[in-house]
Design a protein around this motif. Structure first.
Motif, PDB file in Angstrom:
ATOM      1  N   LYS A 117       0.842  -1.187   0.000  1.00  0.00           N
ATOM      2  CA  LYS A 117       0.000   0.000   0.000  1.00  0.00           C
ATOM      3  C   LYS A 117       0.882   1.244   0.000  1.00  0.00           C
ATOM      4  N   PRO A 118       0.622   2.185  -0.915  1.00  0.00           N
ATOM      5  CA  PRO A 118       1.465   3.393  -1.010  1.00  0.00           C
ATOM      6  C   PRO A 118       1.592   4.147   0.299  1.00  0.00           C
ATOM      7  N   CYS A 177       5.077   5.033   2.167  1.00  0.00           N
ATOM      8  CA  CYS A 177       5.438   6.422   2.455  1.00  0.00           C
ATOM      9  C   CYS A 177       5.712   6.618   3.944  1.00  0.00           C
ATOM     10  N   ILE A 178       4.877   6.013   4.780  1.00  0.00           N
ATOM     11  CA  ILE A 178       5.096   6.110   6.226  1.00  0.00           C
ATOM     12  C   ILE A 178       6.432   5.473   6.614  1.00  0.00           C
ATOM     13  N   ILE A 203       7.991  10.115  -3.471  1.00  0.00           N
ATOM     14  CA  ILE A 203       7.321  10.490  -4.719  1.00  0.00           C
ATOM     15  C   ILE A 203       8.262  10.340  -5.910  1.00  0.00           C
ATOM     16  N   MET A 204       9.509  10.774  -5.755  1.00  0.00           N
ATOM     17  CA  MET A 204      10.483  10.620  -6.843  1.00  0.00           C
ATOM     18  C   MET A 204      10.730   9.159  -7.161  1.00  0.00           C
ATOM     19  N   ASP A 205      10.721   8.342  -6.124  1.00  0.00           N
ATOM     20  CA  ASP A 205      11.048   6.932  -6.295  1.00  0.00           C
ATOM     21  C   ASP A 205       9.891   6.145  -6.887  1.00  0.00           C
TER      22      ASP A 205
END
Length: 255
Positions: A116-117, A121-122, A154-156
């Motif tokens: 899960k994105p 991210c967390i 986000i870049m990755d």
């Protein structure tokens, strides 16, 4: 197996090895996995050779004929989650020895589970913020580093810059992260620029890549070990150089 089945079998085994090596696993495990699968299917003679960019295997059928194939490996990286999935897949194949059609379906239809994105991210935020505090930063430094980690994520995973080339990705992401750290600290959201940067630098450090490089050389896989060690050195130089470049250019401009 007839001649056609042997060819298809070897093609599938190499395809599985290609996906397996892209998780960052050491080549010794690739070779051992290929041997185990071949033995499970009754091929007592199985010669294999793997490096990070190529896998070659030869099997001897019961009728005495030899079959040799190779596969080019273009992917790379480190993904321990997929590594566990492939370990389970290899165990399933060795224990159940599905027929050729089922083997092809098992290998080619595999879709790795997508994390899960938000959880990913967390994870970036916790790692960056935690390291910033661990190395002596304040809570504010940790929060600032965690915010920048969102941009790195986000870049990755959104812009997928890593798919271009790992060193190019590190070059771009390190400079962008350093720039964001300077700007955020300059605006007052962060007490120590160096601690904010350290937290985000830790997301790029090729620690596992370096360990695997040394392990490969200790296993006498010198070519693979040197390849991975050189990649780790290039990555480290890109990290240090781009954060330093951000300090020289951006910090001088905002003062």
């Amino acid at each position: 197996m007839n001649s056609n089945d042997c060819e298809i079998f070897l093609e599938n085994v190499l395809e599985l090895g290609k996906k397996y090596i892209a998780t960052g696993v050491e080549v010794k495990r690739i070779e051992e996995s290929i041997r185990q699968i071949c033995t499970a299917y009754g091929f007592e003679y199985a010669e294999k050779y793997a490096v990070t960019s190529l896998i070659v295997a030869t099997i001897k059928a019961p009728d005495g004929r030899h079959y040799t194939q190779s596969v080019r490996v273009t992917g790379g990286g480190t993904d321990l989650g997929r590594l566990e999935d492939f370990n389970a897949q290899i165990r399933y194949i060795c224990e159940n020895t599905p027929n050729i059609n089922e083997l092809s379906k098992t290998v080619n239809d595999y879709e790795p589970p997508k994390p899960k994105p938000i959880l990913k991210c967390i994870g970036y935020m916790l790692a960056a913020g935690g390291f910033a505090v661990f190395f002596g930063g304040s809570i504010i430094d940790g929060l600032a580093s965690a915010v920048i980690a969102i941009a790195i994520y986000i870049m990755d995973y959104r812009f997928k810059l890593r798919n271009i080339n790992n060193v190019v990705y590190i070059f771009i992401a390190s400079f962008a992260s350093g720039t964001l750290a300077i700007l955020i600290t300059h605006l007052g959201f962060g007490d120590n620029l160096d601690k904010v940067m350290i937290g985000d630098i830790m997301l790029f450090i090729p620690g596992l890549l370096t360990v695997n490089a040394v392990k490969e050389m200790l296993n006498r896989d010198i070519v693979t070990g040197l390849y991975r060690l050189i990649e780790a050195v290039f990555t480290a130089v890109a990290i240090a150089g781009d954060f330093a470049l951000a300090v020289l250019i951006i910090e001088g401009a905002v003062k």
